[in-house]
Design a protein around this motif. Structure first.
Motif, short mmCIF file in Angstrom:
data_model
loop_
_atom_site.label_atom_id
_atom_site.label_comp_id
_atom_site.label_asym_id
_atom_site.label_seq_id
_atom_site.Cartn_x
_atom_site.Cartn_y
_atom_site.Cartn_z
N UNK A 58 0.91 -1.27 0.08
CA UNK A 58 -0.05 -0.26 -0.10
C UNK A 58 1.07 1.34 0.01
N UNK A 59 2.05 1.23 0.73
CA UNK A 59 2.97 2.46 0.84
C UNK A 59 3.37 2.55 -0.54
N UNK A 60 3.93 1.49 -1.15
CA UNK A 60 4.52 1.56 -2.50
C UNK A 60 3.45 1.97 -3.73
N UNK A 61 2.41 1.63 -3.40
CA UNK A 61 1.38 2.00 -4.45
C UNK A 61 0.94 3.41 -4.32
N UNK A 62 1.01 4.21 -2.92
CA UNK A 62 0.58 5.66 -2.87
C UNK A 62 1.75 6.35 -3.35
N UNK A 63 3.08 5.93 -2.95
CA UNK A 63 4.33 6.73 -3.28
C UNK A 63 4.43 6.63 -4.99
N UNK A 64 4.17 5.56 -5.44
CA UNK A 64 3.96 5.23 -7.00
C UNK A 64 2.91 6.07 -7.59
N UNK A 65 1.76 6.20 -7.07
CA UNK A 65 0.78 7.00 -7.65
C UNK A 65 1.27 8.52 -7.66
N UNK A 66 1.81 9.12 -6.21
CA UNK A 66 2.16 10.30 -6.21
C UNK A 66 3.09 10.63 -7.23
N UNK A 67 4.24 9.64 -7.41
CA UNK A 67 5.17 9.91 -8.32
C UNK A 67 4.97 10.04 -9.82
N UNK A 68 3.72 9.57 -9.97
CA UNK A 68 3.23 9.85 -11.65
C UNK A 68 2.51 11.03 -11.82
N UNK A 69 2.56 11.90 -10.92
CA UNK A 69 1.94 13.34 -10.79
C UNK A 69 2.89 14.37 -11.26
N UNK A 70 2.60 15.11 -12.28
CA UNK A 70 3.74 15.99 -13.04
C UNK A 70 4.01 17.11 -11.81
N UNK A 71 5.33 17.27 -12.05
CA UNK A 71 6.01 18.36 -11.33
C UNK A 71 6.06 17.97 -9.52
N UNK A 72 5.97 16.71 -9.36
CA UNK A 72 6.15 16.08 -7.94
C UNK A 72 7.13 15.22 -7.81
N UNK A 73 8.10 15.23 -6.83
CA UNK A 73 9.09 14.17 -6.75
C UNK A 73 8.99 13.35 -5.34
N UNK A 74 8.98 12.12 -5.03
CA UNK A 74 8.65 11.41 -3.92
C UNK A 74 9.65 10.53 -3.64
N UNK A 75 9.85 10.11 -2.50
CA UNK A 75 10.63 9.10 -1.96
C UNK A 75 9.85 8.41 -0.46
N UNK A 76 10.03 7.28 -0.39
CA UNK A 76 9.61 6.56 0.73
C UNK A 76 10.64 6.00 1.76
N UNK A 77 10.74 6.26 3.20
CA UNK A 77 11.76 5.51 3.80
C UNK A 77 10.87 4.68 4.92
N UNK A 78 11.17 3.51 4.78
CA UNK A 78 10.71 2.44 5.84
C UNK A 78 11.17 1.92 7.04
N UNK A 79 10.48 1.84 8.08
CA UNK A 79 11.14 1.38 9.40
C UNK A 79 11.51 -0.17 8.94
N UNK A 80 12.45 -0.54 10.00
CA UNK A 80 12.99 -1.84 9.58
C UNK A 80 11.92 -2.96 10.37
N UNK A 81 11.01 -2.68 11.30
CA UNK A 81 10.28 -3.23 12.29
C UNK A 81 8.83 -3.66 11.49
N UNK A 82 8.58 -4.77 11.54
CA UNK A 82 7.21 -5.09 10.92
C UNK A 82 6.35 -5.49 12.19
N UNK A 83 5.05 -5.16 11.72
CA UNK A 83 3.91 -5.17 12.70
C UNK A 83 2.98 -6.34 12.00
N UNK A 84 2.58 -7.24 13.00
CA UNK A 84 1.47 -8.06 12.55
C UNK A 84 0.16 -7.74 13.09
N UNK A 85 -0.79 -7.07 12.54
CA UNK A 85 -2.10 -6.87 12.76
C UNK A 85 -3.18 -7.72 12.33
#
Length: 85
Positions: A58-85
């Motif tokens: 979901x994070x990758x999808x959001x960042x990817x969609x934002x990156x496709x917008x004209x005149x916008x740059x985006x980067x995502x930084x992930x935590x190393x910890x994984x949570x199981x909900x």
């Protein structure tokens, strides 16, 4: 479901894309922990930081969609910890 915490950094250089950006953020709003926007008038751009708690795809999808917008740059930084909900 495995979730991660991430920060999505966004630089907006084209304000014509702001409406589309806000629409995407609204669409993914259930995953957003917080948002900070900084207008940088001296450089004629905006800096946005989004904290999210979501599955990695979901994070990758959001960042990817934002990156496709004209005149916008985006980067995502992930935590190393994984949570199981």
């Amino acid at each position: 479901m495995e979730k991660r915490i991430a920060v999505i950094g966004i630089i907006v250089e084209n304000t014509d894309s702001v409406e589309k950006l806000n629409s995407l953020l609204h669409e993914f709003g259930s995953y957003i922990i917080g948002r900070m926007g900084l207008p940088y008038k001296e450089r004629n751009l905006n800096i946005v930081s989004i904290a999210v708690d979501a599955p990695q795809d979901v994070i990758s999808e959001l960042a990817g969609k934002i990156g496709k917008l004209g005149g916008i740059s985006v980067k995502a930084a992930y935590s190393n910890k994984i949570f199981n909900d």
